[in-house]
Design a protein around this motif. Structure first.
Motif, PDB file in Angstrom:
ATOM      1  N   LEU A 404     183.143 -17.543 -43.585  1.00  0.00           N
ATOM      2  CA  LEU A 404     182.836 -16.113 -43.565  1.00  0.00           C
ATOM      3  C   LEU A 404     181.326 -15.949 -43.716  1.00  0.00           C
ATOM      4  O   LEU A 404     180.756 -16.371 -44.719  1.00  0.00           O
ATOM      5  N   HIS A 405     180.703 -15.345 -42.720  1.00  0.00           N
ATOM      6  CA  HIS A 405     179.236 -15.212 -42.697  1.00  0.00           C
ATOM      7  C   HIS A 405     178.825 -13.835 -43.206  1.00  0.00           C
ATOM      8  O   HIS A 405     179.204 -12.814 -42.632  1.00  0.00           O
ATOM      9  N   CYS A 406     178.053 -13.805 -44.298  1.00  0.00           N
ATOM     10  CA  CYS A 406     177.566 -12.549 -44.879  1.00  0.00           C
ATOM     11  C   CYS A 406     176.069 -12.417 -44.632  1.00  0.00           C
ATOM     12  O   CYS A 406     175.303 -13.368 -44.848  1.00  0.00           O
ATOM     13  N   GLY A 407     175.648 -11.234 -44.194  1.00  0.00           N
ATOM     14  CA  GLY A 407     174.238 -10.966 -43.959  1.00  0.00           C
ATOM     15  C   GLY A 407     173.523 -10.530 -45.233  1.00  0.00           C
ATOM     16  O   GLY A 407     174.100 -10.478 -46.319  1.00  0.00           O
ATOM     17  N   CYS A 408     172.241 -10.197 -45.065  1.00  0.00           N
ATOM     18  CA  CYS A 408     171.386  -9.882 -46.209  1.00  0.00           C
ATOM     19  C   CYS A 408     170.948  -8.419 -46.135  1.00  0.00           C
ATOM     20  O   CYS A 408     170.219  -8.024 -45.212  1.00  0.00           O
ATOM     21  N   TRP A 409     171.365  -7.614 -47.137  1.00  0.00           N
ATOM     22  CA  TRP A 409     170.974  -6.218 -47.171  1.00  0.00           C
ATOM     23  C   TRP A 409     169.555  -6.020 -47.688  1.00  0.00           C
ATOM     24  O   TRP A 409     168.966  -4.958 -47.504  1.00  0.00           O
ATOM     25  N   SER A 410     168.994  -7.020 -48.338  1.00  0.00           N
ATOM     26  CA  SER A 410     167.587  -6.906 -48.760  1.00  0.00           C
ATOM     27  C   SER A 410     166.660  -6.857 -47.553  1.00  0.00           C
ATOM     28  O   SER A 410     165.659  -6.129 -47.549  1.00  0.00           O
ATOM     29  N   HIS A 411     166.989  -7.628 -46.532  1.00  0.00           N
ATOM     30  CA  HIS A 411     166.183  -7.586 -45.307  1.00  0.00           C
ATOM     31  C   HIS A 411     166.298  -6.213 -44.636  1.00  0.00           C
ATOM     32  O   HIS A 411     165.305  -5.672 -44.139  1.00  0.00           O
ATOM     33  N   ALA A 412     167.511  -5.657 -44.614  1.00  0.00           N
ATOM     34  CA  ALA A 412     167.685  -4.322 -44.029  1.00  0.00           C
ATOM     35  C   ALA A 412     166.913  -3.276 -44.833  1.00  0.00           C
ATOM     36  O   ALA A 412     166.309  -2.353 -44.261  1.00  0.00           O
ATOM     37  N   ARG A 413     166.908  -3.403 -46.153  1.00  0.00           N
ATOM     38  CA  ARG A 413     166.178  -2.445 -46.989  1.00  0.00           C
ATOM     39  C   ARG A 413     164.669  -2.551 -46.757  1.00  0.00           C
ATOM     40  O   ARG A 413     163.970  -1.532 -46.724  1.00  0.00           O
ATOM     41  N   ARG A 414     164.159  -3.770 -46.601  1.00  0.00           N
ATOM     42  CA  ARG A 414     162.723  -3.927 -46.343  1.00  0.00           C
ATOM     43  C   ARG A 414     162.320  -3.235 -45.045  1.00  0.00           C
ATOM     44  O   ARG A 414     161.273  -2.590 -44.961  1.00  0.00           O
ATOM     45  N   LYS A 415     163.159  -3.364 -44.027  1.00  0.00           N
ATOM     46  CA  LYS A 415     162.833  -2.735 -42.747  1.00  0.00           C
ATOM     47  C   LYS A 415     162.930  -1.209 -42.844  1.00  0.00           C
ATOM     48  O   LYS A 415     162.179  -0.487 -42.180  1.00  0.00           O
ATOM     49  N   LEU A 464     178.989   2.129 -46.414  1.00  0.00           N
ATOM     50  CA  LEU A 464     178.767   1.394 -45.168  1.00  0.00           C
ATOM     51  C   LEU A 464     179.087   2.262 -43.958  1.00  0.00           C
ATOM     52  O   LEU A 464     178.389   2.220 -42.945  1.00  0.00           O
ATOM     53  N   THR A 465     180.137   3.060 -44.070  1.00  0.00           N
ATOM     54  CA  THR A 465     180.496   3.948 -42.956  1.00  0.00           C
ATOM     55  C   THR A 465     179.378   4.948 -42.672  1.00  0.00           C
ATOM     56  O   THR A 465     179.032   5.207 -41.508  1.00  0.00           O
ATOM     57  N   ARG A 466     178.789   5.510 -43.732  1.00  0.00           N
ATOM     58  CA  ARG A 466     177.694   6.471 -43.546  1.00  0.00           C
ATOM     59  C   ARG A 466     176.451   5.799 -42.977  1.00  0.00           C
ATOM     60  O   ARG A 466     175.768   6.357 -42.115  1.00  0.00           O
ATOM     61  N   ILE A 467     176.167   4.584 -43.420  1.00  0.00           N
ATOM     62  CA  ILE A 467     174.990   3.869 -42.904  1.00  0.00           C
ATOM     63  C   ILE A 467     175.148   3.579 -41.419  1.00  0.00           C
ATOM     64  O   ILE A 467     174.223   3.782 -40.622  1.00  0.00           O
ATOM     65  N   HIS A 468     176.330   3.132 -41.021  1.00  0.00           N
ATOM     66  CA  HIS A 468     176.552   2.807 -39.609  1.00  0.00           C
ATOM     67  C   HIS A 468     176.477   4.069 -38.753  1.00  0.00           C
ATOM     68  O   HIS A 468     175.905   4.046 -37.644  1.00  0.00           O
ATOM     69  N   ALA A 469     177.028   5.164 -39.235  1.00  0.00           N
ATOM     70  CA  ALA A 469     176.965   6.419 -38.471  1.00  0.00           C
ATOM     71  C   ALA A 469     175.529   6.906 -38.329  1.00  0.00           C
ATOM     72  O   ALA A 469     175.114   7.360 -37.250  1.00  0.00           O
ATOM     73  N   LEU A 470     174.743   6.800 -39.398  1.00  0.00           N
ATOM     74  CA  LEU A 470     173.347   7.239 -39.340  1.00  0.00           C
ATOM     75  C   LEU A 470     172.537   6.355 -38.387  1.00  0.00           C
ATOM     76  O   LEU A 470     171.747   6.863 -37.575  1.00  0.00           O
ATOM     77  N   ALA A 471     172.758   5.050 -38.465  1.00  0.00           N
ATOM     78  CA  ALA A 471     172.031   4.139 -37.579  1.00  0.00           C
ATOM     79  C   ALA A 471     172.407   4.369 -36.121  1.00  0.00           C
ATOM     80  O   ALA A 471     171.553   4.323 -35.227  1.00  0.00           O
ATOM     81  N   ASN A 491     167.896  -1.511 -35.077  1.00  0.00           N
ATOM     82  CA  ASN A 491     168.475  -2.633 -34.324  1.00  0.00           C
ATOM     83  C   ASN A 491     168.935  -3.750 -35.248  1.00  0.00           C
ATOM     84  O   ASN A 491     169.940  -4.415 -34.983  1.00  0.00           O
ATOM     85  N   TYR A 492     168.188  -3.982 -36.355  1.00  0.00           N
ATOM     86  CA  TYR A 492     168.618  -5.027 -37.297  1.00  0.00           C
ATOM     87  C   TYR A 492     169.980  -4.685 -37.891  1.00  0.00           C
ATOM     88  O   TYR A 492     170.868  -5.537 -37.979  1.00  0.00           O
ATOM     89  N   ILE A 493     170.154  -3.427 -38.285  1.00  0.00           N
ATOM     90  CA  ILE A 493     171.422  -3.031 -38.895  1.00  0.00           C
ATOM     91  C   ILE A 493     172.568  -3.114 -37.894  1.00  0.00           C
ATOM     92  O   ILE A 493     173.650  -3.631 -38.202  1.00  0.00           O
ATOM     93  N   LEU A 494     172.334  -2.630 -36.673  1.00  0.00           N
ATOM     94  CA  LEU A 494     173.428  -2.595 -35.685  1.00  0.00           C
ATOM     95  C   LEU A 494     173.772  -3.984 -35.164  1.00  0.00           C
ATOM     96  O   LEU A 494     174.949  -4.303 -34.972  1.00  0.00           O
ATOM     97  N   THR A 495     172.766  -4.819 -34.897  1.00  0.00           N
ATOM     98  CA  THR A 495     173.054  -6.156 -34.360  1.00  0.00           C
ATOM     99  C   THR A 495     173.636  -7.084 -35.421  1.00  0.00           C
ATOM    100  O   THR A 495     174.406  -7.992 -35.100  1.00  0.00           O
ATOM    101  N   GLN A 496     173.284  -6.864 -36.695  1.00  0.00           N
ATOM    102  CA  GLN A 496     173.792  -7.711 -37.775  1.00  0.00           C
ATOM    103  C   GLN A 496     174.980  -7.070 -38.508  1.00  0.00           C
ATOM    104  O   GLN A 496     175.355  -7.534 -39.586  1.00  0.00           O
ATOM    105  N   TRP A 497     175.556  -6.017 -37.925  1.00  0.00           N
ATOM    106  CA  TRP A 497     176.527  -5.233 -38.675  1.00  0.00           C
ATOM    107  C   TRP A 497     177.746  -6.040 -39.105  1.00  0.00           C
ATOM    108  O   TRP A 497     178.221  -5.909 -40.251  1.00  0.00           O
TER     109      TRP A 497
END
Length: 591
Positions: A404-415, A464-471, A491-497
């Motif tokens: 199970l591959h989990c991404g990094c929300w710290s990178h999304a926050r920095r962007k 997460l639902t609100r973040i995806h809708a906003l993005a 693009n980082y959020i959508l491609t790494q969703w």
């Protein structure tokens, strides 16, 4: 009659006057008519001239339009060319900066005299063979080793003479040390009854066994005078007991404490080797640079041969693993020219958060995904990574169903933070939603994995639902997406969703990869102080030593005491089970 005549005359006079007026009016009419005709001709001429002028202007306008179109094409071509040139210039600037950095790092080596130059300047070495060749006059050299005069040393008529043994040569390791303890043969050894020493030329053959003892604040050099003797049974024995031959690494005269001190200084406190040599000199030991580096490599290689495979297996033997990579500057030899140049290579960190173990891996400096694939061959569980493309292979459930591959929300926050600089309102809105995820994580801290997983799916899922809708809404706004920082964040959020939302399904997983990124600090501190790693082999040894020392830090163990224990185990290494108990998470210091 007279009245009739008078009236008639008046009529004639009036008629003549009217005729005169008529003639005058006719003359005026003719003049006006002529003037009108001339004005019509002038108007027609002016109208024709205006038509010609308008036609000329229209032609000029069409020419300008076509010229403007060609100019726009030329400007577009120039713009594309300039963009390409800017990219090329940026690449060249980066290469130039790397070259300047490499040049500065190797400046002292490039402009320092070579060993041969130093030797010749100090008259330490004389090229006698070259001098003999210059003075040779063609005659045979004088006889040597008892051969008759005029006979060549390569004479085939006789057999080769056996070179006479000169016995054991004295030790060449006459390195400086402020304090030296000489252990005379008679001070620690007495011949058993019936035994005798081995002799040469009528004298006892004595040689030296050297040890360096590390005492905090000073270093003592022990020189043992040893000899061989033949006991009453005719067996050849050595005077120095085996318990005194306690050098843990073969070929290195340093004790376990001294080796541990050197390695902790390098990998625990990130002290450059040049400064470690200065410390040793101030403590009383002066060692040549080449010998000093050689001893370092011997110690690291021995520890690595004993524990590297065990450490990697222990790190991978878990259900949750954090992965990251960083660049290092490594001296690499060109296979064609043989010239050593410093190139940008990559070192990987695999962090077992549950076991507090970390394994740094240097696979030839490669950043390819094959390095991760090789390390995770038998792994089953969850991994946390950043957005590097090499990890996307684990998003395929068919190829890797057990990971199970989990991404990094710290990178999304920095962007998102970077996005605020160009679009503050949308940026703050996106940042507030991401901060809500981290607020929930602070609430969930201390929960069991199962309870945390349930809480995430109940509370974090709505965020997460609100973040995806906003993005998604932002991505449809061409005006906003025209701004580079906004585009990168969205693009980082959508491609790494898919990987960003996977933390919902494992309570052990972290929502950011910061813990693994923090494991890169020792590597960066070491490079900041030492600038580079000298060779590929040194990079592999350094990766392993950083793994041991950092694992000790994570488990609250003293690296010095731990390494001392490992060096004492080198002469009799345990089996695989025993090696597992030697790793920092299970090792228990002996009080």
């Amino acid at each position: 009659m007279k009245r009739k005549d008078l009236s008639y005359e008046l009529l004639l006079e009036n008629m003549s006057r009217m005729q005169e007026e008529k003639a005058a009016l006719q003359a005026k009419f003719d003049a006006l008519l002529a003037q009108q005709r001339s004005m019509e001709e002038s108007y027609k001429a002016e109208l024709a001239a205006m038509r010609e002028q308008n036609l000329t202007l229209l032609q000029s306008q069409q020419a300008l339009i076509s010229q403007n179109a060609s100019l726009q094409k030329s400007l577009e071509t120039m713009r594309l060319t300039m963009e390409q040139q800017i990219k090329i210039n940026a690449t060249l600037s980066e290469q130039l900066a790397n070259a300047i950095s490499t040049g500065k790092l190797s400046q002292s080596k490039r402009f320092a005299p070579t060993t041969e130059q130093r030797d010749l300047l100090n008259n330490r070495r004389v090229d006698r063979r070259g001098k003999d060749k210059d003075d040779f006059d063609g005659t045979n050299p004088p006889a040597q080793g008892g051969a008759a005069a005029g006979t060549s040393s390569a004479d085939t008529s006789g057999t080769k003479q056996k070179k006479k043994s000169q016995g054991r040569r004295p030790s060449i390791e006459k390195y400086g040390c402020d304090e030296t303890v000489i252990h005379e043969l008679g001070d620690y050894f007495r011949l058993p009854e019936g035994a005798r020493f081995k002799t040469r030329d009528g004298e006892t053959e004595i040689y030296e066994w050297i040890q360096y003892e590390f005492i905090p604040g000073r270093i003592v050099r022990h020189v043992w005078q040893t000899a061989c003797y033949i006991n009453a049974d005719g067996d050849c024995c050595k005077t120095l007991p085996e318990e005194e031959r306690n050098n843990p690494v073969k070929g290195c005269p340093f004790s376990a404490e001294m080796l541990s001190f050197l390695l902790v200084e390098k990998y625990g406190y990130h002290t450059p080797k040049k400064r470690i040599k200065m410390k040793l000199r101030e403590m009383g030991a002066r060692l040549p640079k080449t010998t000093f580096n050689h001893y370092y490599q011997l110690a690291e290689t021995e520890l690595r041969a004993m524990l590297e495979a065990t450490l990697r297996q222990a790190v991978a033997d878990c259900r949750y693993l954090m992965i990251d990579e960083t660049c290092v500057l490594v001296g690499t030899e060109n296979e064609k020219t043989g010239v050593v140049g410093y190139l940008k290579k990559y070192l990987w960190a695999f962090h077992n958060k549950c076991g507090n173990l970390v394994s740094y891996v240097y696979e030839g400096g490669s950043r390819a995904r094959e390095v991760v694939m090789k390390f995770l061959q038998k792994f089953k569980g969850t991994i946390s990574t950043d957005g590097y493309n090499a990890y996307t292979v684990f998003d395929d459930d068919e190829k890797h169903p057990d990971i199970l591959h989990c991404g990094c929300w710290s990178h999304a926050r920095r962007k998102a933070i970077e996005m605020i600089g160009v679009e503050s309102e949308i940026g703050y809105k996106l940042l507030d939603e991401i901060d809500a995820l981290f607020d929930y994580e602070r609430r969930f801290k201390g929960m069991e994995a199962t309870e945390k997983e349930q809480s995430r799916q109940k509370l974090s899922n709505h965020v997460l639902t609100r973040i995806h809708a906003l993005a998604t809404t932002i991505s449809r706004n061409t005006l906003l997406m025209g701004k580079d920082l906004v585009k990168k964040a969205v693009n980082y959020i959508l491609t790494q969703w898919n990987s960003l939302r996977n933390f919902l399904f494992d309570g052990n997983a972290e929502i950011s990869n910061n813990l693994c990124e923090q494991r890169m600090k020792p590597i960066k501190l070491d490079l900041k102080n030492c600038q580079n790693i000298g060779s590929e082999g040194a990079a592999e040894n350094a990766a392993f030593m950083h793994s041991l020392v950092e694992s000790c830090r994570l488990n609250g163990k003293d690296p010095f005491a731990y390494l001392c224990h490992l060096f004492r185990k080198l002469k009799s290494p345990p089996d695989d089970i025993g090696k597992r108990d030697l790793l920092p998470d299970r090792w228990v210091p002996i009080c």
